[in-house]
Design a protein around this motif. Structure first.
Motif, mmCIF file in Angstrom:
data_model
loop_
_atom_site.group_PDB
_atom_site.id
_atom_site.type_symbol
_atom_site.label_atom_id
_atom_site.label_comp_id
_atom_site.label_asym_id
_atom_site.label_seq_id
_atom_site.Cartn_x
_atom_site.Cartn_y
_atom_site.Cartn_z
ATOM 1 N N PHE A 93 0.833 -1.193 0.000
ATOM 2 C CA PHE A 93 0.000 0.000 0.000
ATOM 3 C C PHE A 93 0.876 1.255 0.000
ATOM 4 O O PHE A 93 1.991 1.254 0.504
ATOM 5 C CB PHE A 93 -0.913 0.016 1.230
ATOM 6 C CG PHE A 93 -2.117 -0.874 1.096
ATOM 7 C CD1 PHE A 93 -2.003 -2.181 0.653
ATOM 8 C CD2 PHE A 93 -3.381 -0.410 1.410
ATOM 9 C CE1 PHE A 93 -3.119 -3.007 0.523
ATOM 10 C CE2 PHE A 93 -4.502 -1.215 1.298
ATOM 11 C CZ PHE A 93 -4.369 -2.518 0.854
ATOM 12 N N GLU A 94 0.336 2.319 -0.538
ATOM 13 C CA GLU A 94 1.108 3.564 -0.609
ATOM 14 C C GLU A 94 1.263 4.178 0.773
ATOM 15 O O GLU A 94 0.509 3.884 1.700
ATOM 16 C CB GLU A 94 0.447 4.541 -1.567
ATOM 17 C CG GLU A 94 -0.976 4.939 -1.213
ATOM 18 C CD GLU A 94 -1.557 5.905 -2.223
ATOM 19 O OE1 GLU A 94 -1.193 7.094 -2.162
ATOM 20 O OE2 GLU A 94 -2.370 5.481 -3.065
ATOM 21 N N GLU A 95 2.232 5.062 0.900
ATOM 22 C CA GLU A 95 2.558 5.634 2.199
ATOM 23 C C GLU A 95 1.416 6.456 2.783
ATOM 24 O O GLU A 95 1.280 6.562 4.009
ATOM 25 C CB GLU A 95 3.822 6.478 2.103
ATOM 26 C CG GLU A 95 5.085 5.659 1.902
ATOM 27 C CD GLU A 95 6.334 6.511 1.917
ATOM 28 O OE1 GLU A 95 6.789 6.888 3.015
ATOM 29 O OE2 GLU A 95 6.846 6.828 0.829
ATOM 30 N N ARG A 96 0.596 7.060 1.940
ATOM 31 C CA ARG A 96 -0.522 7.848 2.456
ATOM 32 C C ARG A 96 -1.509 6.964 3.229
ATOM 33 O O ARG A 96 -2.140 7.431 4.186
ATOM 34 C CB ARG A 96 -1.257 8.545 1.315
ATOM 35 C CG ARG A 96 -0.476 9.592 0.566
ATOM 36 C CD ARG A 96 -0.168 10.833 1.358
ATOM 37 N NE ARG A 96 -1.317 11.452 1.983
ATOM 38 C CZ ARG A 96 -1.263 12.625 2.602
ATOM 39 N NH1 ARG A 96 -0.103 13.298 2.654
ATOM 40 N NH2 ARG A 96 -2.329 13.149 3.175
ATOM 41 N N TYR A 97 -1.645 5.711 2.845
ATOM 42 C CA TYR A 97 -2.516 4.813 3.593
ATOM 43 C C TYR A 97 -1.973 4.626 5.010
ATOM 44 O O TYR A 97 -2.719 4.706 5.995
ATOM 45 C CB TYR A 97 -2.651 3.462 2.891
ATOM 46 C CG TYR A 97 -3.579 2.514 3.616
ATOM 47 C CD1 TYR A 97 -4.906 2.401 3.248
ATOM 48 C CD2 TYR A 97 -3.132 1.745 4.701
ATOM 49 C CE1 TYR A 97 -5.776 1.545 3.916
ATOM 50 C CE2 TYR A 97 -3.987 0.896 5.383
ATOM 51 C CZ TYR A 97 -5.303 0.804 4.986
ATOM 52 O OH TYR A 97 -6.145 -0.031 5.683
ATOM 53 N N TYR A 98 -0.671 4.366 5.120
ATOM 54 C CA TYR A 98 -0.077 4.186 6.442
ATOM 55 C C TYR A 98 -0.208 5.453 7.284
ATOM 56 O O TYR A 98 -0.394 5.397 8.508
ATOM 57 C CB TYR A 98 1.396 3.790 6.309
ATOM 58 C CG TYR A 98 1.591 2.340 5.914
ATOM 59 C CD1 TYR A 98 1.237 1.314 6.771
ATOM 60 C CD2 TYR A 98 2.145 2.007 4.688
ATOM 61 C CE1 TYR A 98 1.425 -0.018 6.425
ATOM 62 C CE2 TYR A 98 2.328 0.676 4.322
ATOM 63 C CZ TYR A 98 1.966 -0.327 5.186
ATOM 64 O OH TYR A 98 2.140 -1.641 4.839
ATOM 65 N N ARG A 155 11.224 1.462 3.414
ATOM 66 C CA ARG A 155 10.314 2.597 3.216
ATOM 67 C C ARG A 155 9.310 2.744 4.349
ATOM 68 O O ARG A 155 9.002 3.860 4.787
ATOM 69 C CB ARG A 155 9.564 2.432 1.890
ATOM 70 C CG ARG A 155 8.826 3.691 1.442
ATOM 71 C CD ARG A 155 7.799 3.406 0.367
ATOM 72 N NE ARG A 155 6.601 2.754 0.918
ATOM 73 C CZ ARG A 155 5.498 2.482 0.209
ATOM 74 N NH1 ARG A 155 5.461 2.775 -1.081
ATOM 75 N NH2 ARG A 155 4.468 1.899 0.775
ATOM 76 N N ASP A 156 8.780 1.627 4.857
ATOM 77 C CA ASP A 156 7.613 1.688 5.741
ATOM 78 C C ASP A 156 7.901 1.366 7.205
ATOM 79 O O ASP A 156 6.979 1.388 8.030
ATOM 80 C CB ASP A 156 6.531 0.736 5.220
ATOM 81 C CG ASP A 156 6.006 1.150 3.858
ATOM 82 O OD1 ASP A 156 6.069 2.353 3.538
ATOM 83 O OD2 ASP A 156 5.553 0.268 3.097
ATOM 84 N N HIS A 171 6.477 3.468 10.484
ATOM 85 C CA HIS A 171 5.059 3.724 10.758
ATOM 86 C C HIS A 171 4.601 2.952 11.991
ATOM 87 O O HIS A 171 4.711 1.720 12.043
ATOM 88 C CB HIS A 171 4.216 3.326 9.549
ATOM 89 C CG HIS A 171 4.352 4.262 8.398
ATOM 90 N ND1 HIS A 171 3.749 5.501 8.380
ATOM 91 C CD2 HIS A 171 5.048 4.167 7.237
ATOM 92 C CE1 HIS A 171 4.052 6.122 7.248
ATOM 93 N NE2 HIS A 171 4.848 5.337 6.546
ATOM 94 N N PRO A 172 4.045 3.642 12.994
ATOM 95 C CA PRO A 172 3.639 2.950 14.230
ATOM 96 C C PRO A 172 2.495 1.973 14.035
ATOM 97 O O PRO A 172 2.370 0.996 14.781
ATOM 98 C CB PRO A 172 3.234 4.100 15.159
ATOM 99 C CG PRO A 172 2.908 5.245 14.247
ATOM 100 C CD PRO A 172 3.842 5.098 13.083
ATOM 101 N N SER A 173 1.633 2.211 13.056
ATOM 102 C CA SER A 173 0.486 1.313 12.859
ATOM 103 C C SER A 173 0.895 -0.045 12.334
ATOM 104 O O SER A 173 0.155 -1.027 12.502
ATOM 105 C CB SER A 173 -0.509 1.956 11.877
ATOM 106 O OG SER A 173 0.081 2.139 10.604
ATOM 107 N N LEU A 174 2.055 -0.132 11.696
ATOM 108 C CA LEU A 174 2.492 -1.387 11.089
ATOM 109 C C LEU A 174 3.094 -2.275 12.175
ATOM 110 O O LEU A 174 4.153 -1.991 12.714
ATOM 111 C CB LEU A 174 3.516 -1.097 9.986
ATOM 112 C CG LEU A 174 3.667 -2.146 8.878
ATOM 113 C CD1 LEU A 174 4.404 -1.543 7.684
ATOM 114 C CD2 LEU A 174 4.389 -3.379 9.347
ATOM 115 N N LEU A 175 2.409 -3.375 12.482
ATOM 116 C CA LEU A 175 2.837 -4.238 13.583
ATOM 117 C C LEU A 175 3.496 -5.530 13.138
ATOM 118 O O LEU A 175 4.232 -6.142 13.921
ATOM 119 C CB LEU A 175 1.645 -4.594 14.480
ATOM 120 C CG LEU A 175 0.939 -3.457 15.230
ATOM 121 C CD1 LEU A 175 0.053 -4.044 16.316
ATOM 122 C CD2 LEU A 175 1.916 -2.461 15.828
#
Length: 621
Positions: A358-363, A403-404, A407-411
């Motif tokens: 997914f693109e960075e804006r989603y994260y 890249r990702d 992001h704190p949401s990515l677990l």
């Protein structure tokens, strides 16, 4: 004439939708500069089915006959093209104007993603080549352009989807969409932009949020090391929480104490603001980057996944990130946010981002709204037993992780989905390498190496089970809860892999069973087929739709089956530590979503939310 009329219709439709620049927002919100130019909008293009474009001088083109709206793939309606057959090669062109006040700074040309391989030319001069259709990349084009000048930018994209050498995800390998494979995406499918940066500017950072020691650790990397200073400032709203200065060197590490930190979690997705500044000895700010950070920790102890040192139960939904008009590309930034809001409204606390990067804006929106995410590659379509394919995958996946990873949401990382192998292949080595590479690039998250497949090394035991009868689902979870037989689990510092010569035919091999030593999650289940207004339709009206199992006969039967399946998983308290329901929305002919493909509601969402908001019996949130 008919094809021309259809193309003209799509172009007019796209022009009406995008009277201004499409997708105008800054595409990299966790590393944002102010001096940038969005290159989305109308480009010229041509297909190159004969693979003769280079011979015909396309690299030096000043414009092609066709027109396309970037960043939408040519298969999509929003591109103005709508060509849905296989596209092996496509050329793009547009003029870029370099501002006069960019003199003395480097001009970076950035691509969100181009599927699958791409070559970039400026005024016919070769700039660079990129492999991998899902990840972002950049070129320093300073030597190819002049401040105040206009130049012809050409992008050449190629895709050989049926080769098995590249990741495809849910792109159909047949001419038409079928079962759970859908319309393809070729060429530019995310934002293209330019920005001016100082030669000594910050290239990237890696952030580690150490809540146990109450500190934020930042490891910077620069385009060019210098005697300048990197100044990092952490803010809670307008209040400065901490600031540190270090030499602008790739070996520098910034450590900012964060006492009594407000921790990020879905229930309280608090984010601190960050600024990075490269400061010259005379005090001039050479580079300024806006960012943010969520202080949080995810780790595994025994068979539990912990968030901020507390066991945490994950109620996820499978999200494939397809759109009726944009395919892989969201029509707007609001559409990205809306998908997360739909997931929350249905009672989920996160999503497994399935078979697509997914693109960075989603994260960004997941970080802001408090929505757990699992990052996955589009691994389907590749021959995972082929050495060249493995080489292609490793480099693309590494770019994804780098890249990702802030992001704190990515677990959780999930590199592959339902991969398998026959006798005596290189897959065990490949899977082990993927596991090691992911852990070295990001040691702060668990790695679910192959979701629902043949796992060589993993941190999570993840299974798929689409048994529709709730009682049988509960009974089968630990007996045949995966499509493929799992392999022995080893930890990151162990090396006990099964040798190639020991891999036997499936029917004769004694596959090990889950032993309770790591978290067990059912990261695909459900998939209950339901077509909107199904009860009002004739029986044969569903023949073109697809889902798992026999569709319920009534809406009430749907609710009963769904709640029964969720209750069955929740009843395995302390054994199963999360689930992922298939899926958030219908996608083309696959009609087993909680919402329709156009994001309209199928069901009574209060009832749906009541079901998916249920908590397990154990005390985890």
């Amino acid at each position: 004439m008919k094809k021309t009329a259809i193309t003209l219709f799509f172009l007019l439709q796209a022009a009406c939708l995008f009277s201004q620049i499409p997708r105008p927002e800054y595409p990299r919100p966790q590393f944002e500069r102010t001096d940038w130019i969005n290159l989305n909008g109308e480009w010229t293009y041509t297909f190159d089915f004969g693979a003769s474009g280079l011979e015909r001088g396309y690299a030096g083109s000043k414009g092609f006959d066709g027109k396309i709206i970037v960043p939408f793939a040519p298969e999509s309606k929003l591109s103005g093209v709508g060509h849905t057959d296989f596209i092996g090669r496509i050329w793009y062109q547009r003029t870029i104007d370099i501002p006069a006040d960019w003199s003395g700074r480097n001009v970076m040309l950035n691509f969100g993603a181009v599927y699958y391989t791409s070559e970039v030319y400026v005024d016919g001069r070769f700039v660079g080549r990129h492999f991998g259709g899902s990840t972002s990349f950049s070129y320093d084009i300073t030597a190819f352009v002049k401040s105040g000048g206009s130049h012809s930018l050409v992008v050449f994209a190629t895709s050989d989807l049926r080769s098995g050498k590249q990741t495809a995800g849910k792109q159909s390998l047949q001419y038409a969409s079928h079962s759970c494979d859908y319309t393809r995406t070729t060429g530019i499918w995310q934002t293209v932009w330019m920005e001016a940066v100082a030669p000594e500017a910050l290239a990237r950072v890696q952030m580690t949020t150490d809540i146990d020691q109450q500190q934020l650790i930042v490891a910077p990397q620069f385009f060019r090391e210098s005697p300048n200073t990197l100044r990092v400032t952490l803010r809670d709203g307008g209040k400065v929480v901490g600031t540190r200065q270090v030499r602008a060197s790739n070996s520098s590490v910034v450590v900012i104490p964060v006492k009594k930190a407000r921790l990020w979690c879905p229930e309280d997705p608090f984010l601190y603001d960050l600024t990075y500044e490269v400061v010259a000895p005379d005090g001039q700010v050479l580079d300024a980057v806006k960012s943010y950070v969520g202080m949080r920790k995810v780790h595994i102890e025994g068979n539990k996944i912990y968030l901020n040192n507390e066991p945490y139960y994950q109620r996820l939904v499978l999200d494939q990130g397809f759109y009726p008009d944009g395919i892989w590309t969201a029509p707007s930034d609001d559409a990205l946010r809306r998908d997360i809001e739909l997931g929350l409204a249905a009672g989920f606390n996160g999503a497994r981002l399935h078979q697509k990067v997914f693109e960075e804006r989603y994260y960004y929106w997941a970080d802001r709204l408090g929505y757990i995410t699992w990052g996955e590659s589009p691994s389907w379509g590749m021959d995972a037993n082929d050495v060249e394919t493995a080489r292609n995958f490793l480099s693309e996946w590494a770019e994804c992780v780098v890249r990702d990873r802030n992001h704190p949401s990515l677990l959780t990382w999930t590199p592959m989905n339902e991969e398998w192998w026959p006798d005596n292949t290189q897959f065990p080595r490949f899977a082990s390498d993927v596991y090691d590479l992911t852990g070295r690039l990001d040691p702060t998250r668990p790695v679910n190496t192959v979701s629902g497949g043949a796992v060589v090394r993993t941190d999570i035991w993840a299974v798929h089970n689409y048994e529709q009868n709730p009682a049988k689902l509960k009974e089968k979870i630990f007996s045949d809860g995966t499509f493929f037989h799992p392999r022995l689990r080893t930890t990151r510092d162990q090396t006990r892999n099964i040798g190639f010569n020991e891999v036997k035919a499936t029917a004769n091999y004694a596959w090990p069973q889950y032993d309770g030593s790591c978290p067990y999650l059912v990261d695909e289940f459900g998939g209950i087929k339901w077509v909107k207004d199904q009860e009002k339709q004739a029986t044969d009206s569903q023949t073109e739709s697809w889902g798992y199992g026999q569709a319920p006969r009534t809406l009430e039967e749907f609710y009963t089956r769904l709640e029964g399946q969720v209750d069955a998983l929740l009843s395995l308290s302390g054994q199963v530590w999360g689930y992922c329901y298939t899926q958030l929305t219908d996608v083309e002919q696959e009609q087993n979503g909680i919402y329709c493909y156009d994001r309209s509601a199928k069901f009574d969402m209060d009832r749906i939310k009541a079901i998916f908001s249920k908590r397990p019996e154990h005390p985890a949130r």
